[in-house]
Design an enzyme around this catalytic site. Sequence first.
Site, short mmCIF file in Angstrom:
data_model
loop_
_atom_site.label_atom_id
_atom_site.label_comp_id
_atom_site.label_asym_id
_atom_site.label_seq_id
_atom_site.Cartn_x
_atom_site.Cartn_y
_atom_site.Cartn_z
N LYS A 157 0.88 -1.17 0.00
CA LYS A 157 0.00 0.00 0.00
C LYS A 157 0.91 1.22 0.00
O LYS A 157 1.25 1.76 1.06
CB LYS A 157 -0.88 -0.06 1.25
CG LYS A 157 -2.16 0.73 1.14
CD LYS A 157 -3.13 0.34 2.25
CE LYS A 157 -4.24 1.35 2.36
NZ LYS A 157 -5.04 1.54 1.17
N1 PPE Z 1 -7.62 -2.28 -2.64
C1 PPE Z 1 -7.07 -1.04 -2.61
C2 PPE Z 1 -6.37 -0.54 -3.81
C3 PPE Z 1 -7.20 -0.29 -1.45
O1 PPE Z 1 -6.68 0.94 -1.41
C4 PPE Z 1 -7.90 -0.79 -0.32
C5 PPE Z 1 -8.04 0.01 0.92
C6 PPE Z 1 -8.44 -2.11 -0.42
C7 PPE Z 1 -8.27 -2.81 -1.58
C8 PPE Z 1 -9.15 -2.74 0.74
O2 PPE Z 1 -8.25 -3.01 1.79
P1 PPE Z 1 -8.73 -3.06 3.31
O3 PPE Z 1 -9.04 -1.66 3.72
O4 PPE Z 1 -7.57 -3.63 4.04
O5 PPE Z 1 -9.92 -3.93 3.37
N2 PPE Z 1 -8.14 1.41 0.73
C9 PPE Z 1 -7.92 2.32 1.82
C10 PPE Z 1 -7.68 3.73 1.32
C11 PPE Z 1 -8.81 4.33 0.58
C12 PPE Z 1 -8.63 5.79 0.36
O6 PPE Z 1 -9.46 6.33 -0.35
O7 PPE Z 1 -7.72 6.43 0.87
C13 PPE Z 1 -9.05 2.28 2.82
O8 PPE Z 1 -10.10 1.73 2.54
O9 PPE Z 1 -8.87 2.82 3.91
#
Ligand code: PPE
Length: 311
Positions: A157
Amino acid sequence: MEQSEFIWMNGEVVPWEDAQVHVLTHALHYGTSVFEGVRCYDTEIGPAIFRHQDHVDRLFRSAQAYFMELPFTAEEIRAATLDLIARNKLSSCYIRPIAYRGYGSMGLFPLAVDVDVTIAVWEWGLYLGEDGKRDGIRAKISSWRRISPETLIPYAKAGGQYLNSILAKVEAHNAGYDEAILLDHVGNVCEGTGENIFVVRDGVISTPPMTSSILEGISRDSIIKIAADMGHEVVIREIAADELPIADEIFLTGTAAEMVPVRELDDRPVGSGKPGELTKALLAVYEDALYGRDERYRDWLDPVPASPAPS
Ligand code: PPE
């Protein structure tokens, strides 16, 4: 945005408006940052962070992928976050820890640049809205493909990687949709701009594997476990793009968005065009888990202490 009082910066708690960086901060130029999105909920057992340790662990995995050594331990970051929420007197909030190459030298060789770490917490509503969660959203398959493991590190990330999500998000927004769904570099279904994706057909729930260049979402993992407890094994497999139009249900999961049904994809209704039965059943248990109402998932909660540690 909704400001709070304090931000944690490199081990010190500073007023929100004083949490500033220099314009020659390395990460501002090259995207050399890694971050997390975490949420704290006002639960049955008081304010508590959902799957906190898992998020902190992923932050360290992302950092390692980009050769960043954090000047704090995982336990220090965890404790600082709990303390910061208490200091800000918040009972529910979004949490954004970020580690980034700071100020010191320019150029693409990053290893001589110190890594700074900050944590911000503030009240942030659902990413795709309360109505999106209730009624479902309209999504579009993006013309942009998700970053591939040949050019970047999909499981990390990292700040710079989000330019990919931003291109897809703006494209979807300009075309009048709520969210984009990206395919991976070979054309299989990957994920949303900030959410993982699940597809239901004939009662079988599937979600793409790591080999489809996804971010290994913590909400995704929670849904897989909850589904299993409800007697639905989630099949983790590559999903072809042309399986989407024939899906009975599609939903997205992520910390910021929580869990969101997709009611329409590329102007066609998904299933009945309303959130599906399995989606709704999973969402109900997921919300019980987030708010500590289901004993089975209490271990996922990291309670915030009632008052901050004395400084
Ligand atoms: N894919 C991506 C690309 C992603 O950024 C997130 C989280 C997920 C999947 C889901 O991951 P999880 O939160 O562990 O279930 N995205 C974070 C950032 C979003 C933002 O706009 O900033 C979030 O959901 O906090």
